[in-house]
Design a protein around this motif. Sequence first.
Motif, PDB file in Angstrom:
ATOM      1  N   THR A   1      -5.170   0.159 -10.398  1.00  0.00           N
ATOM      2  CA  THR A   1      -6.322   0.386  -9.531  1.00  0.00           C
ATOM      3  C   THR A   1      -5.896   0.666  -8.101  1.00  0.00           C
ATOM      4  N   LEU A   2      -4.911  -0.080  -7.607  1.00  0.00           N
ATOM      5  CA  LEU A   2      -4.426   0.132  -6.241  1.00  0.00           C
ATOM      6  C   LEU A   2      -3.818   1.518  -6.085  1.00  0.00           C
ATOM      7  N   GLU A   3      -3.051   1.967  -7.072  1.00  0.00           N
ATOM      8  CA  GLU A   3      -2.472   3.319  -7.016  1.00  0.00           C
ATOM      9  C   GLU A   3      -3.575   4.372  -6.973  1.00  0.00           C
ATOM     10  N   ASN A   4      -4.561   4.250  -7.872  1.00  0.00           N
ATOM     11  CA  ASN A   4      -5.649   5.232  -7.897  1.00  0.00           C
ATOM     12  C   ASN A   4      -6.436   5.223  -6.588  1.00  0.00           C
ATOM     13  N   PHE A   5      -6.720   4.027  -6.082  1.00  0.00           N
ATOM     14  CA  PHE A   5      -7.486   3.926  -4.845  1.00  0.00           C
ATOM     15  C   PHE A   5      -6.720   4.547  -3.682  1.00  0.00           C
ATOM     16  N   THR A   6      -5.430   4.252  -3.571  1.00  0.00           N
ATOM     17  CA  THR A   6      -4.634   4.761  -2.451  1.00  0.00           C
ATOM     18  C   THR A   6      -4.511   6.277  -2.499  1.00  0.00           C
ATOM     19  N   ARG A   7      -4.216   6.825  -3.666  1.00  0.00           N
ATOM     20  CA  ARG A   7      -4.080   8.279  -3.765  1.00  0.00           C
ATOM     21  C   ARG A   7      -5.402   8.985  -3.486  1.00  0.00           C
ATOM     22  N   THR A   8      -6.500   8.397  -3.985  1.00  0.00           N
ATOM     23  CA  THR A   8      -7.805   9.001  -3.727  1.00  0.00           C
ATOM     24  C   THR A   8      -8.149   8.964  -2.248  1.00  0.00           C
ATOM     25  N   GLN A   9      -7.897   7.815  -1.605  1.00  0.00           N
ATOM     26  CA  GLN A   9      -8.244   7.687  -0.194  1.00  0.00           C
ATOM     27  C   GLN A   9      -7.404   8.602   0.684  1.00  0.00           C
ATOM     28  N   ILE A  10      -6.131   8.773   0.372  1.00  0.00           N
ATOM     29  CA  ILE A  10      -5.305   9.627   1.231  1.00  0.00           C
ATOM     30  C   ILE A  10      -5.705  11.087   1.053  1.00  0.00           C
ATOM     31  N   LEU A  11      -6.120  11.470  -0.147  1.00  0.00           N
ATOM     32  CA  LEU A  11      -6.575  12.845  -0.349  1.00  0.00           C
ATOM     33  C   LEU A  11      -7.894  13.081   0.385  1.00  0.00           C
ATOM     34  N   VAL A  12      -8.817  12.136   0.260  1.00  0.00           N
ATOM     35  CA  VAL A  12     -10.098  12.259   0.961  1.00  0.00           C
ATOM     36  C   VAL A  12      -9.892  12.237   2.470  1.00  0.00           C
ATOM     37  N   ALA A  13      -8.992  11.360   2.944  1.00  0.00           N
ATOM     38  CA  ALA A  13      -8.722  11.277   4.378  1.00  0.00           C
ATOM     39  C   ALA A  13      -8.126  12.580   4.905  1.00  0.00           C
ATOM     40  N   SER A  14      -7.250  13.198   4.128  1.00  0.00           N
ATOM     41  CA  SER A  14      -6.648  14.469   4.556  1.00  0.00           C
ATOM     42  C   SER A  14      -7.699  15.569   4.666  1.00  0.00           C
ATOM     43  N   ILE A  15      -8.597  15.629   3.697  1.00  0.00           N
ATOM     44  CA  ILE A  15      -9.640  16.661   3.735  1.00  0.00           C
ATOM     45  C   ILE A  15     -10.598  16.410   4.902  1.00  0.00           C
ATOM     46  N   ASP A  16     -10.962  15.155   5.130  1.00  0.00           N
ATOM     47  CA  ASP A  16     -11.825  14.837   6.270  1.00  0.00           C
ATOM     48  C   ASP A  16     -11.159  15.209   7.591  1.00  0.00           C
ATOM     49  N   ALA A  17      -9.879  14.865   7.716  1.00  0.00           N
ATOM     50  CA  ALA A  17      -9.164  15.146   8.962  1.00  0.00           C
ATOM     51  C   ALA A  17      -9.062  16.646   9.216  1.00  0.00           C
TER      52      ALA A  17
ATOM     53  N   LEU B   1       0.824  -1.211   0.000  1.00  0.00           N
ATOM     54  CA  LEU B   1       0.000   0.000   0.000  1.00  0.00           C
ATOM     55  C   LEU B   1       0.859   1.264   0.000  1.00  0.00           C
ATOM     56  N   LEU B   2       1.901   1.271   0.832  1.00  0.00           N
ATOM     57  CA  LEU B   2       2.775   2.451   0.877  1.00  0.00           C
ATOM     58  C   LEU B   2       3.519   2.631  -0.441  1.00  0.00           C
ATOM     59  N   SER B   3       3.923   1.529  -1.053  1.00  0.00           N
ATOM     60  CA  SER B   3       4.616   1.653  -2.341  1.00  0.00           C
ATOM     61  C   SER B   3       3.691   2.204  -3.420  1.00  0.00           C
ATOM     62  N   ALA B   4       2.404   1.802  -3.377  1.00  0.00           N
ATOM     63  CA  ALA B   4       1.453   2.371  -4.327  1.00  0.00           C
ATOM     64  C   ALA B   4       1.272   3.869  -4.118  1.00  0.00           C
ATOM     65  N   LEU B   5       1.471   4.328  -2.883  1.00  0.00           N
ATOM     66  CA  LEU B   5       1.348   5.751  -2.586  1.00  0.00           C
ATOM     67  C   LEU B   5       2.620   6.521  -2.933  1.00  0.00           C
ATOM     68  N   VAL B   6       3.772   5.905  -2.689  1.00  0.00           N
ATOM     69  CA  VAL B   6       5.054   6.599  -2.860  1.00  0.00           C
ATOM     70  C   VAL B   6       5.602   6.452  -4.276  1.00  0.00           C
ATOM     71  N   MET B   7       5.194   5.399  -4.982  1.00  0.00           N
ATOM     72  CA  MET B   7       5.753   5.141  -6.313  1.00  0.00           C
ATOM     73  C   MET B   7       5.597   6.314  -7.281  1.00  0.00           C
ATOM     74  N   PRO B   8       4.460   7.030  -7.308  1.00  0.00           N
ATOM     75  CA  PRO B   8       4.384   8.181  -8.221  1.00  0.00           C
ATOM     76  C   PRO B   8       5.463   9.221  -7.962  1.00  0.00           C
ATOM     77  N   LEU B   9       5.808   9.479  -6.701  1.00  0.00           N
ATOM     78  CA  LEU B   9       6.879  10.429  -6.416  1.00  0.00           C
ATOM     79  C   LEU B   9       8.221   9.913  -6.929  1.00  0.00           C
ATOM     80  N   VAL B  10       8.483   8.626  -6.756  1.00  0.00           N
ATOM     81  CA  VAL B  10       9.724   8.041  -7.267  1.00  0.00           C
ATOM     82  C   VAL B  10       9.766   8.136  -8.789  1.00  0.00           C
ATOM     83  N   SER B  11       8.675   7.821  -9.439  1.00  0.00           N
ATOM     84  CA  SER B  11       8.636   7.905 -10.908  1.00  0.00           C
ATOM     85  C   SER B  11       8.824   9.334 -11.387  1.00  0.00           C
ATOM     86  N   PHE B  12       8.245  10.284 -10.657  1.00  0.00           N
ATOM     87  CA  PHE B  12       8.421  11.690 -11.031  1.00  0.00           C
ATOM     88  C   PHE B  12       9.881  12.115 -10.927  1.00  0.00           C
TER      89      PHE B  12
END
Length: 415
Positions: A242-258, A84-95
């Motif tokens: 799908t896992l990458e999209n789900f993880t990024r979406t959930q962390i953004l939604v979680a941040s806004i909720d928090a 899960l963390l790799s799906a979240l961090v991988m876009p930054l590594v690729s960038f």
Amino acid sequence: MSESRRPRWWARLFGRPVPEHAPAQPEPERHVSSDEIVDTVPPGIRIAAAWSWRLIVIAIATAIVVFLIVQLRLIVIPVLIAVLLSALVMPLVSFLVSHRWNRGVAVAVAMIVAMGAVSALVWLVVWQIGAQAGEVRARTLESVESFKAFLLHSPLHLTDNRLGEIFDDVWASIQQDTSAILSGALSIGTTFGHLAAGVLLALFSLLFILIDGKNIWKWLLLFVPRRARAAVDGAGQAGWTTLENFTRTQILVASIDAVGIGLGAFILGLPLAIPIGVLVFLGAFVPIVGAILTGAVAVFIALVYNGPIIAVIMLGVVLLVQQVEGHVLQPLLMGTAVKVHPLGVVLVVTGGSLVAGIPGALFAVPVAAVVNVVIGYIGSGAWKDPAATFKADLIWRTVPAEGRLRRETPSTDKE
């Protein structure tokens, strides 16, 4: 020779009939073929039997896999967290790699950023708890006294002596369970050791997934039969997307909720506003169920420490944030035609929590999303045509709008 004493061969040879009183010869046994037996079984029964034994085999295989996962949970859970963390961090590594950074340096920077964010959240929680410990203690005593006064003046007609007896019984129960509490305290060392080992394993797995994830996947494909590798490879890539999209979406939604609920708690003067926001952030990773539970905790804290009026206002803040998330953020981030169905999420999260507790509730939705996409990809046959594109949904697709159907369905009028 009389007619009655003549043998049967005499009648066959000279064409004379055998007397009626002659004993009848037994007929040869007739063997019933399997095809004739099948013909006697109704088609519905045959179809039900075929489905039944296949479902039994699938259920047994699934039970074995779940049993092995539960037995190896100290290894499986850290690895899943790393995925899960790799799906979240991988876009930054690729960038960073796309901007000509060395991959090792990019991975190190991404891990430092992720660990820095987690450490900052932990520090904020610890800092506010330490800073407001005295205030929370004083408010707790006030709340206990207020609750005691409410019980004294309630229709239950409780007296000081009766309340004292109730508190004494509770204290006696605590003292009787001292041995259990001490045994639990003695097991803290083992639990801490497992936690430390799990954290190290998760970090170790995350590091190598970020550095050499593609080669690890190619190595895993070697265990798949050659004829099925193309399908498994394509399904794995679709599931990872799908896992990458789900993880990024959930962390953004979680941040806004928090931020929304934590800011509302701070404005209303609730104690421990930052821990409440962090709790909401973590609970948002369990869609729907986590948001309901963490919102209920915020409302309960407001009721205990600030009274019913503030609790009602806090409930309004929680409902407002949840409505914005459900009707604005989710459609905007996931698309108007693709969303996580609430009933499916509740059932999946409930099943995951029953099987594996909190980790099961955490991983239930992303696992279901990936499995759904993998099955859809293999069933679509997109792996047979390299030029074909497969649109991976998150879990369940709602009925698309007519306009989308017109855009996606090729028109044959011009042909």
